[in-house]
Design a protein around this motif. Structure first.
Motif, PDB file in Angstrom:
ATOM      1  N   ARG A  10       0.826  -1.202   0.000  1.00  0.00           N
ATOM      2  CA  ARG A  10       0.000   0.000   0.000  1.00  0.00           C
ATOM      3  C   ARG A  10       0.860   1.252   0.000  1.00  0.00           C
ATOM      4  O   ARG A  10       0.508   2.262  -0.625  1.00  0.00           O
ATOM      5  CB  ARG A  10      -0.949   0.008   1.199  1.00  0.00           C
ATOM      6  N   LYS A  11       1.980   1.220   0.702  1.00  0.00           N
ATOM      7  CA  LYS A  11       2.802   2.424   0.796  1.00  0.00           C
ATOM      8  C   LYS A  11       3.296   2.866  -0.578  1.00  0.00           C
ATOM      9  O   LYS A  11       3.348   4.041  -0.882  1.00  0.00           O
ATOM     10  CB  LYS A  11       3.941   2.197   1.788  1.00  0.00           C
ATOM     11  N   TYR A  12       3.635   1.907  -1.432  1.00  0.00           N
ATOM     12  CA  TYR A  12       4.121   2.265  -2.772  1.00  0.00           C
ATOM     13  C   TYR A  12       2.971   2.640  -3.708  1.00  0.00           C
ATOM     14  O   TYR A  12       3.162   3.435  -4.635  1.00  0.00           O
ATOM     15  CB  TYR A  12       4.950   1.117  -3.356  1.00  0.00           C
ATOM     16  N   ILE A  13       1.780   2.084  -3.466  1.00  0.00           N
ATOM     17  CA  ILE A  13       0.604   2.518  -4.220  1.00  0.00           C
ATOM     18  C   ILE A  13       0.284   3.970  -3.871  1.00  0.00           C
ATOM     19  O   ILE A  13       0.002   4.798  -4.744  1.00  0.00           O
ATOM     20  CB  ILE A  13      -0.596   1.608  -3.919  1.00  0.00           C
ATOM     21  N   VAL A  14       0.335   4.288  -2.564  1.00  0.00           N
ATOM     22  CA  VAL A  14       0.089   5.661  -2.111  1.00  0.00           C
ATOM     23  C   VAL A  14       1.126   6.613  -2.700  1.00  0.00           C
ATOM     24  O   VAL A  14       0.801   7.724  -3.132  1.00  0.00           O
ATOM     25  CB  VAL A  14       0.098   5.719  -0.564  1.00  0.00           C
ATOM     26  N   LEU A  15       2.385   6.176  -2.746  1.00  0.00           N
ATOM     27  CA  LEU A  15       3.441   6.995  -3.333  1.00  0.00           C
ATOM     28  C   LEU A  15       3.158   7.274  -4.803  1.00  0.00           C
ATOM     29  O   LEU A  15       3.303   8.408  -5.274  1.00  0.00           O
ATOM     30  CB  LEU A  15       4.787   6.289  -3.176  1.00  0.00           C
ATOM     31  N   ALA A  16       2.712   6.239  -5.539  1.00  0.00           N
ATOM     32  CA  ALA A  16       2.460   6.390  -6.978  1.00  0.00           C
ATOM     33  C   ALA A  16       1.267   7.309  -7.252  1.00  0.00           C
ATOM     34  O   ALA A  16       1.353   8.230  -8.080  1.00  0.00           O
ATOM     35  CB  ALA A  16       2.223   5.017  -7.606  1.00  0.00           C
ATOM     36  N   VAL A  17       0.139   7.079  -6.553  1.00  0.00           N
ATOM     37  CA  VAL A  17      -1.061   7.882  -6.852  1.00  0.00           C
ATOM     38  C   VAL A  17      -0.875   9.335  -6.424  1.00  0.00           C
ATOM     39  O   VAL A  17      -1.398  10.253  -7.071  1.00  0.00           O
ATOM     40  CB  VAL A  17      -2.327   7.283  -6.201  1.00  0.00           C
ATOM     41  N   ASN A  18      -0.107   9.574  -5.370  1.00  0.00           N
ATOM     42  CA  ASN A  18       0.111  10.952  -4.952  1.00  0.00           C
ATOM     43  C   ASN A  18       1.094  11.672  -5.863  1.00  0.00           C
ATOM     44  O   ASN A  18       1.068  12.901  -5.954  1.00  0.00           O
ATOM     45  CB  ASN A  18       0.583  10.996  -3.500  1.00  0.00           C
ATOM     46  N   SER A 126      -0.286  12.274   3.334  1.00  0.00           N
ATOM     47  CA  SER A 126      -0.517  10.853   3.092  1.00  0.00           C
ATOM     48  C   SER A 126       0.796  10.102   2.926  1.00  0.00           C
ATOM     49  O   SER A 126       1.001   9.037   3.505  1.00  0.00           O
ATOM     50  CB  SER A 126      -1.387  10.672   1.844  1.00  0.00           C
ATOM     51  N   VAL A 127       1.710  10.672   2.149  1.00  0.00           N
ATOM     52  CA  VAL A 127       3.011  10.031   1.961  1.00  0.00           C
ATOM     53  C   VAL A 127       3.803  10.034   3.264  1.00  0.00           C
ATOM     54  O   VAL A 127       4.461   9.055   3.609  1.00  0.00           O
ATOM     55  CB  VAL A 127       3.802  10.736   0.837  1.00  0.00           C
ATOM     56  N   GLY A 128       3.719  11.140   4.021  1.00  0.00           N
ATOM     57  CA  GLY A 128       4.426  11.213   5.302  1.00  0.00           C
ATOM     58  C   GLY A 128       3.972  10.168   6.299  1.00  0.00           C
ATOM     59  O   GLY A 128       4.744   9.734   7.159  1.00  0.00           O
ATOM     60  N   GLU A 129       2.716   9.714   6.194  1.00  0.00           N
ATOM     61  CA  GLU A 129       2.199   8.701   7.108  1.00  0.00           C
ATOM     62  C   GLU A 129       2.786   7.318   6.854  1.00  0.00           C
ATOM     63  O   GLU A 129       2.909   6.513   7.764  1.00  0.00           O
ATOM     64  CB  GLU A 129       0.674   8.605   6.974  1.00  0.00           C
ATOM     65  N   PHE A 185      -7.476   9.657  -4.711  1.00  0.00           N
ATOM     66  CA  PHE A 185      -7.443   9.781  -3.254  1.00  0.00           C
ATOM     67  C   PHE A 185      -8.265   8.691  -2.564  1.00  0.00           C
ATOM     68  O   PHE A 185      -8.090   8.456  -1.366  1.00  0.00           O
ATOM     69  CB  PHE A 185      -7.934  11.159  -2.817  1.00  0.00           C
ATOM     70  N   ALA A 186      -9.126   8.032  -3.299  1.00  0.00           N
ATOM     71  CA  ALA A 186      -9.943   6.976  -2.695  1.00  0.00           C
ATOM     72  C   ALA A 186      -9.089   5.813  -2.189  1.00  0.00           C
ATOM     73  O   ALA A 186      -9.504   5.088  -1.279  1.00  0.00           O
ATOM     74  CB  ALA A 186     -10.974   6.465  -3.706  1.00  0.00           C
ATOM     75  N   VAL A 187      -7.889   5.635  -2.758  1.00  0.00           N
ATOM     76  CA  VAL A 187      -7.020   4.528  -2.324  1.00  0.00           C
ATOM     77  C   VAL A 187      -6.074   4.944  -1.198  1.00  0.00           C
ATOM     78  O   VAL A 187      -5.326   4.114  -0.684  1.00  0.00           O
ATOM     79  CB  VAL A 187      -6.202   3.969  -3.504  1.00  0.00           C
ATOM     80  N   CYS A 188      -6.080   6.234  -0.837  1.00  0.00           N
ATOM     81  CA  CYS A 188      -5.156   6.737   0.193  1.00  0.00           C
ATOM     82  C   CYS A 188      -5.781   6.573   1.575  1.00  0.00           C
ATOM     83  O   CYS A 188      -6.300   7.531   2.163  1.00  0.00           O
ATOM     84  CB  CYS A 188      -4.788   8.194  -0.070  1.00  0.00           C
ATOM     85  N   LYS A 189      -5.750   5.369   2.093  1.00  0.00           N
ATOM     86  CA  LYS A 189      -6.319   5.089   3.401  1.00  0.00           C
ATOM     87  C   LYS A 189      -5.529   5.814   4.483  1.00  0.00           C
ATOM     88  O   LYS A 189      -4.310   5.703   4.547  1.00  0.00           O
ATOM     89  CB  LYS A 189      -6.294   3.593   3.667  1.00  0.00           C
ATOM     90  N   PRO A 190      -6.203   6.592   5.353  1.00  0.00           N
ATOM     91  CA  PRO A 190      -5.482   7.265   6.451  1.00  0.00           C
ATOM     92  C   PRO A 190      -4.800   6.245   7.350  1.00  0.00           C
ATOM     93  O   PRO A 190      -5.381   5.212   7.685  1.00  0.00           O
ATOM     94  CB  PRO A 190      -6.595   8.014   7.196  1.00  0.00           C
TER      95      PRO A 190
END
Length: 450
Positions: A10-18, A126-129, A185-190
């Motif tokens: 998930r962390k790399y998915i969040v990195l890519a979408v952001n 989101s990336v910082g988390e 942003f829908a995939v960026c789970k807090p």
């Protein structure tokens, strides 16, 4: 699939979408020069008033940071980011019906600008988390390349769309692109910020042994020095936004950095509004000016990771990086005025782009370095309004100087002078921090990145 592996993916998915999100929300607002030329031609208002469309967009993007920071802190990056994408879409799509510059100032500047602010903050938080330590700073530098790519492509994309569909069709299509951020942003789970947590009593009430261990742990650490405060696992709920603001306003180094980066980025924004027109006044054709602009944004994109790499070098931090690259822009601002050959302009635009890209990365990276993740949303919410107000003022003043003098020389000399003052402030912040460290020798990396 194990939870650890799931989080890693998930962390790399969040990195890519952001990275894609910053391509959209960071690429368009700062590269509206092509639209600015069209607005001047169609509405025939003064340069000072026309410049307010881009200046207000950038200004609101930054000013709304104080609201956006608290929203992210309370509701999480997913909800705030999706709402920001919706506002950006509505603001640009409604600009199709614009009847004048004032309409565009509201639709693009205020509505879309507020949406860009929410998405910008959500991307960074989101990336910082999902990343820790100095890797977090490198990750923020990486997603910054998305904004750099946006800066490279958006001028050419908008120029093509204007030729094909006019400026109204251009803003409508770009608005549709911004709507994609809702899905991204829908995939960026807090992960931590904006996530409610159970009270400590509830967590431990089912296990008396854990309750006793927790009380012993608290007793052992209650008199510990503040430098070891990161060892105590305190619930985030007890730190309200007001308490975080009170903490940050006592951070002198952070305040000096805010003033310096505000002067730097607002001057950059004012220079970019009329960059294409400035190059054309020097005898270059429109396509040549766009190509120079492309060189600048390519350099900005490629070098956005430089601050993150520089921070890995011992004794180098965000303030040192800020001072160095701002001094580069100070010199190139004057260089562009006296350059005569095509080659000189290519080199200077590339160096200007390097400074621009690095200074934009430094904004988020150094803020997180100085205030930490827990205070980051509030910290960036302080930085951005200051930059926003100064950006609106800088854009209006820059346009007024062009109207009064009839040339761009005064504006670009002002850019260099302002960046010189910013360099002084960064050096002052470095000196203050060095003085503080000499007086408190126990200060270590955990405190700096707390």
């Amino acid at each position: 699939m194990s939870p650890c592996r799931n989080i890693l993916q998930r962390k790399y998915i969040v990195l890519a979408v952001n990275t894609i999100n910053l391509f959209l929300c960071g690429g368009f607002p700062f590269n509206m020069s092509v639209l600015n030329v069209e607005f001047l031609r169609v509405f025939e208002d003064s340069k000072a008033q026309t410049a307010l469309v881009q200046a207000v967009t950038i200004g609101v993007l930054d000013i709304a940071g104080i609201i956006g920071g608290q929203c992210v802190n309370k509701y999480g990056v997913r909800k705030v980011g999706m709402f920001g994408g919706l506002l950006a879409f509505l603001g640009l799509a409604s600009s199709f019906f614009a009847t004048g510059i004032r309409y565009l100032i509201v639709s693009i500047g205020v509505v879309a600008g507020f949406g860009f602010s929410l998405t910008f903050l959500s991307c960074l938080t989101s990336v910082g988390e999902y990343f820790d330590g100095k890797v977090k700073l490198v990750a923020i530098s990486i997603i910054g390349t998305g904004a750099g790519c946006g800066g490279m492509l958006f001028p050419f994309l908008m120029d093509y769309l204007i030729d094909m569909y006019g400026w109204r069709g251009c803003v409508l299509i770009v608005g549709g692109l911004m709507g994609n951020m809702i899905c991204f942003f829908a995939v960026c789970k807090p992960n931590s910020v904006g996530v409610s947590r159970p009270k400590p009593e509830t967590c431990c009430s089912q296990d008396p042994d854990k309750t006793q261990l927790s009380s012993v742990h608290q007793h052992l650490h209650q008199d510990t020095d503040i430098s070891n405060s990161s060892d105590i696992d305190l619930p985030k709920e007890q730190y309200t936004c007001t308490e975080k603001l009170n903490t940050l306003k006592k951070n002198v180094i952070f305040i000096i950095f805010v003033l310096g980066i505000a002067l730097t980025l607002s001057s950059f924004g004012a220079a970019l509004i009329y960059m294409l027109e400035f190059l054309q006044t020097k005898g270059f054709e429109e396509q040549e000016a766009l190509l120079f602009y492309f060189y600048m944004n390519t350099s900005a994109m490629l070098c956005r990771v430089l601050p993150g790499l520089c921070i890995l070098v011992p004794f180098i931090d965000g303030l040192v990086v800020s001072a160095f690259f701002t001094s580069l822009s100070c010199l190139t601002g004057v260089g562009l005025l006296i350059a005569t050959t095509y080659c000189h302009h290519v080199i200077l635009m590339c160096v200007f782009g390097i400074a621009l890209g690095c200074c934009n990365t430094v904004l988020s990276m150094t803020t997180m370095e100085l205030v930490g993740l827990d205070n980051y949303a509030i910290g960036i919410g302080i930085v951005m309004p200051v930059i926003g107000v100064s950006s609106i003022v800088a854009g209006a003043v820059s346009g007024w100087l062009v109207d009064v003098t009839g040339s761009y020389h005064t504006s670009y000399y002002s850019l260099s002078a302002t960046h010189g003052v910013a360099v002084f402030l960064f050096i002052l912040a470095i000196a203050v921090r060095k003085c503080c460290r000499s007086q408190t020798p126990y200060l270590d990396e955990r405190t700096v990145f707390a």
